[in-house]
Design a protein around this motif. Structure first.
Motif, PDB file in Angstrom:
ATOM      1  N   ALA A 187       0.829  -1.213   0.000  1.00 41.95           N
ATOM      2  CA  ALA A 187       0.000   0.000   0.000  1.00 41.95           C
ATOM      3  C   ALA A 187       0.862   1.260   0.000  1.00 41.95           C
ATOM      4  CB  ALA A 187      -0.946  -0.004   1.201  1.00 41.95           C
ATOM      5  N   PHE A 188       1.883   1.273  -0.854  1.00 43.11           N
ATOM      6  CA  PHE A 188       2.815   2.396  -0.894  1.00 43.11           C
ATOM      7  C   PHE A 188       2.121   3.681  -1.334  1.00 43.11           C
ATOM      8  CE2 PHE A 188       5.713   5.091  -3.342  1.00 43.11           C
ATOM      9  CZ  PHE A 188       6.737   5.307  -2.425  1.00 43.11           C
ATOM     10  N   GLU A 189       2.415   4.773  -0.637  1.00 39.40           N
ATOM     11  CA  GLU A 189       1.946   6.101  -1.012  1.00 39.40           C
ATOM     12  C   GLU A 189       3.076   7.087  -0.817  1.00 39.40           C
ATOM     13  OE1 GLU A 189      -2.085   7.382   0.294  1.00 39.40           O
ATOM     14  OE2 GLU A 189      -2.011   5.558   1.504  1.00 39.40           O
ATOM     15  N   LEU A 190       3.145   8.073  -1.696  1.00 43.65           N
ATOM     16  CA  LEU A 190       4.146   9.134  -1.589  1.00 43.65           C
ATOM     17  C   LEU A 190       3.443  10.468  -1.816  1.00 43.65           C
ATOM     18  CD1 LEU A 190       7.147   9.974  -1.370  1.00 43.65           C
ATOM     19  CD2 LEU A 190       7.270   9.786  -3.857  1.00 43.65           C
ATOM     20  N   ARG A 191       3.576  11.372  -0.860  1.00 40.61           N
ATOM     21  CA  ARG A 191       2.917  12.671  -0.962  1.00 40.61           C
ATOM     22  C   ARG A 191       3.884  13.772  -0.535  1.00 40.61           C
ATOM     23  NH1 ARG A 191      -3.043  11.317   1.753  1.00 40.61           N
ATOM     24  NH2 ARG A 191      -3.399   9.392   0.555  1.00 40.61           N
ATOM     25  N   ASP A 192       3.872  14.863  -1.274  1.00 39.30           N
ATOM     26  CA  ASP A 192       4.685  16.010  -0.893  1.00 39.30           C
ATOM     27  C   ASP A 192       4.103  16.643   0.363  1.00 39.30           C
ATOM     28  OD1 ASP A 192       6.237  15.557  -3.082  1.00 39.30           O
ATOM     29  OD2 ASP A 192       5.382  17.177  -4.297  1.00 39.30           O
ATOM     30  N   ALA A 193       4.998  17.021   1.273  1.00 36.76           N
ATOM     31  CA  ALA A 193       4.555  17.634   2.528  1.00 36.76           C
ATOM     32  C   ALA A 193       4.790  19.141   2.523  1.00 36.76           C
ATOM     33  CB  ALA A 193       5.280  16.997   3.709  1.00 36.76           C
ATOM     34  N   VAL A 194       6.004  19.562   2.213  1.00 33.14           N
ATOM     35  CA  VAL A 194       6.369  20.973   2.272  1.00 33.14           C
ATOM     36  C   VAL A 194       7.354  21.259   1.153  1.00 33.14           C
ATOM     37  CG1 VAL A 194       7.359  22.815   3.682  1.00 33.14           C
ATOM     38  CG2 VAL A 194       6.131  20.944   4.798  1.00 33.14           C
ATOM     39  N   SER A 195       7.206  22.400   0.516  1.00 31.57           N
ATOM     40  CA  SER A 195       8.173  22.860  -0.468  1.00 31.57           C
ATOM     41  C   SER A 195       8.642  24.245  -0.052  1.00 31.57           C
ATOM     42  CB  SER A 195       7.560  22.921  -1.871  1.00 31.57           C
ATOM     43  OG  SER A 195       8.495  23.436  -2.805  1.00 31.57           O
ATOM     44  N   GLU A 196       9.940  24.389   0.139  1.00 33.36           N
ATOM     45  CA  GLU A 196      10.455  25.704   0.525  1.00 33.36           C
ATOM     46  C   GLU A 196      11.914  25.834   0.119  1.00 33.36           C
ATOM     47  OE1 GLU A 196      11.972  25.313   5.077  1.00 33.36           O
ATOM     48  OE2 GLU A 196       9.826  25.661   4.799  1.00 33.36           O
ATOM     49  N   ARG A 197      12.347  27.072   0.005  1.00 33.31           N
ATOM     50  CA  ARG A 197      13.743  27.335  -0.322  1.00 33.31           C
ATOM     51  C   ARG A 197      14.571  27.343   0.965  1.00 33.31           C
ATOM     52  NH1 ARG A 197      14.181  28.723  -5.553  1.00 33.31           N
ATOM     53  NH2 ARG A 197      12.256  29.340  -6.594  1.00 33.31           N
ATOM     54  N   MET A 198      15.838  27.002   0.805  1.00 28.42           N
ATOM     55  CA  MET A 198      16.749  26.947   1.955  1.00 28.42           C
ATOM     56  C   MET A 198      17.985  27.774   1.625  1.00 28.42           C
ATOM     57  SD  MET A 198      16.262  22.901   2.879  1.00 28.42           S
ATOM     58  CE  MET A 198      17.140  23.004   4.450  1.00 28.42           C
ATOM     59  N   PRO A 199      17.855  29.095   1.676  1.00 28.46           N
ATOM     60  CA  PRO A 199      18.976  29.954   1.269  1.00 28.46           C
ATOM     61  C   PRO A 199      20.215  29.765   2.121  1.00 28.46           C
ATOM     62  CG  PRO A 199      17.257  31.217   2.397  1.00 28.46           C
ATOM     63  CD  PRO A 199      16.687  29.866   2.116  1.00 28.46           C
ATOM     64  N   GLN A 200      20.058  29.262   3.346  1.00 30.19           N
ATOM     65  CA  GLN A 200      21.232  29.067   4.192  1.00 30.19           C
ATOM     66  C   GLN A 200      22.162  28.007   3.622  1.00 30.19           C
ATOM     67  OE1 GLN A 200      18.105  28.161   4.734  1.00 30.19           O
ATOM     68  NE2 GLN A 200      17.875  26.749   6.456  1.00 30.19           N
ATOM     69  N   TYR A 201      21.651  27.148   2.713  1.00 27.79           N
ATOM     70  CA  TYR A 201      22.461  26.118   2.095  1.00 27.79           C
ATOM     71  C   TYR A 201      22.756  26.412   0.630  1.00 27.79           C
ATOM     72  CZ  TYR A 201      21.126  23.397   6.203  1.00 27.79           C
ATOM     73  OH  TYR A 201      20.911  22.966   7.489  1.00 27.79           O
ATOM     74  N   GLY A 203      21.792  29.498  -1.166  1.00 34.50           N
ATOM     75  CA  GLY A 203      21.729  30.880  -1.600  1.00 34.50           C
ATOM     76  C   GLY A 203      20.299  31.311  -1.900  1.00 34.50           C
ATOM     77  N   GLU A 204      20.128  32.605  -2.068  1.00 36.52           N
ATOM     78  CA  GLU A 204      18.789  33.168  -2.271  1.00 36.52           C
ATOM     79  C   GLU A 204      18.135  32.674  -3.559  1.00 36.52           C
ATOM     80  OE1 GLU A 204      17.079  34.835  -0.163  1.00 36.52           O
ATOM     81  OE2 GLU A 204      18.682  35.015   1.333  1.00 36.52           O
ATOM     82  N   ASP A 205      18.920  32.316  -4.556  1.00 38.87           N
ATOM     83  CA  ASP A 205      18.383  31.852  -5.839  1.00 38.87           C
ATOM     84  C   ASP A 205      18.412  30.335  -5.964  1.00 38.87           C
ATOM     85  OD1 ASP A 205      17.997  34.512  -6.656  1.00 38.87           O
ATOM     86  OD2 ASP A 205      20.075  34.649  -7.367  1.00 38.87           O
ATOM     87  N   GLY A 206      18.618  29.647  -4.875  1.00 36.93           N
ATOM     88  CA  GLY A 206      18.694  28.195  -4.920  1.00 36.93           C
ATOM     89  C   GLY A 206      17.357  27.551  -5.212  1.00 36.93           C
ATOM     90  N   PRO A 207      17.364  26.259  -5.570  1.00 34.42           N
ATOM     91  CA  PRO A 207      16.129  25.555  -5.935  1.00 34.42           C
ATOM     92  C   PRO A 207      15.279  25.268  -4.697  1.00 34.42           C
ATOM     93  CG  PRO A 207      17.942  24.016  -5.821  1.00 34.42           C
ATOM     94  CD  PRO A 207      18.546  25.377  -5.634  1.00 34.42           C
ATOM     95  N   PRO A 208      13.970  25.150  -4.871  1.00 33.69           N
ATOM     96  CA  PRO A 208      13.117  24.767  -3.736  1.00 33.69           C
ATOM     97  C   PRO A 208      13.377  23.312  -3.345  1.00 33.69           C
ATOM     98  CG  PRO A 208      11.841  24.788  -5.753  1.00 33.69           C
ATOM     99  CD  PRO A 208      13.195  25.353  -6.101  1.00 33.69           C
TER     100      PRO A 208
END
Length: 222
Positions: A187-201, A203-208
């Motif tokens: 019964a495998f399921e995969l769902r996105d929980a949170v999408s956010e940028r992490m500029p501390q790793y 930079g400000e233009d880094g990928p989400p």
């Protein structure tokens, strides 16, 4: 028995970047992981200030999508790779009990200190310093209704780390599904929980960064 899995790729982020800068990667990942988090356990709040909020969001996502898994009267939970207890802190009000396990001694010490500060008895929330191997009798032969592991991300590391970090770009759904099937989970399921940028790793233009929740169900006779 229900299993909710969030595989612990995020824990490699800071350590892998440091290793890449140093131009080396240890062969004993378990020992390196334990040593790193023994050192990091006392600096989570300052070096990773976003982690507590992320833990809260991930637990909220699990409870929202699968409320039937959380019963304060009878759900026994295991928090695998529990760290200092950020997931368990948000989980314990919604389960009967939660046991954390981690290979970092200092993380376990901080976890148990957190439980005491919340005035929770060990029967409600506690952690043990242990590397689970699947051997009979681990954790006193305890059985669990719910197993969680530290959060993961779909896209995690910059391309420069692809040659040195296992699963450098997160985990593809097909690979994760195969891992669940190989472990006897259905019964495998995969769902996105949170999408956010992490500029501390990155930079400000880094990928989400996409954090996800994956679920698998272990048959009672499995």
């Amino acid at each position: 028995m229900h299993h909710l899995r969030m595989l612990p790729r995020c824990v490699w982020l800071r350590r892998a970047m440091l290793l890449w800068q140093a131009g080396t990667l240890p062969h004993d990942f378990t020992a390196a992981n334990a040593a790193y988090f023994d050192e990091q356990a006392d600096h989570v709040e300052t070096e990773h200030p976003h982690w507590p909020a992320m833990a809260e969001k991930v637990v909220t996502k699990m409870r929202t999508d699968w409320p039937e898994l959380f019963d304060p009267a009878r759900t026994r939970a295991l928090d695998f790779a529990c760290g200092i207890g950020l997931i368990s802190q948000n989980l314990h009000p919604h389960v009967q009990s939660v046991v954390g396990v981690d290979i970092s001694q200092r993380s376990v010490e901080r976890y148990n200190a957190l439980a005491r500060s919340l005035e929770l008895a060990p029967e409600k929330m506690r952690a043990e310093h242990l590397e689970l191997t699947g051997a009979p009798g681990e954790l006193g032969g305890a059985l669990f209704d719910l197993i969680v592991a530290a959060p993961d991300a779909r896209r995690l590391f910059p391309d420069a780390l692809a040659a040195v970090v296992p699963q450098a770009h997160g985990i593809a759904e097909d690979a994760l599904r195969a891992a669940f099937v190989g472990a006897g989970l259905g019964a495998f399921e995969l769902r996105d929980a949170v999408s956010e940028r992490m500029p501390q790793y990155f930079g400000e233009d880094g990928p989400p960064i996409v954090w996800f929740v994956a679920r698998g169900v272990k048959p009672l006779d499995g």
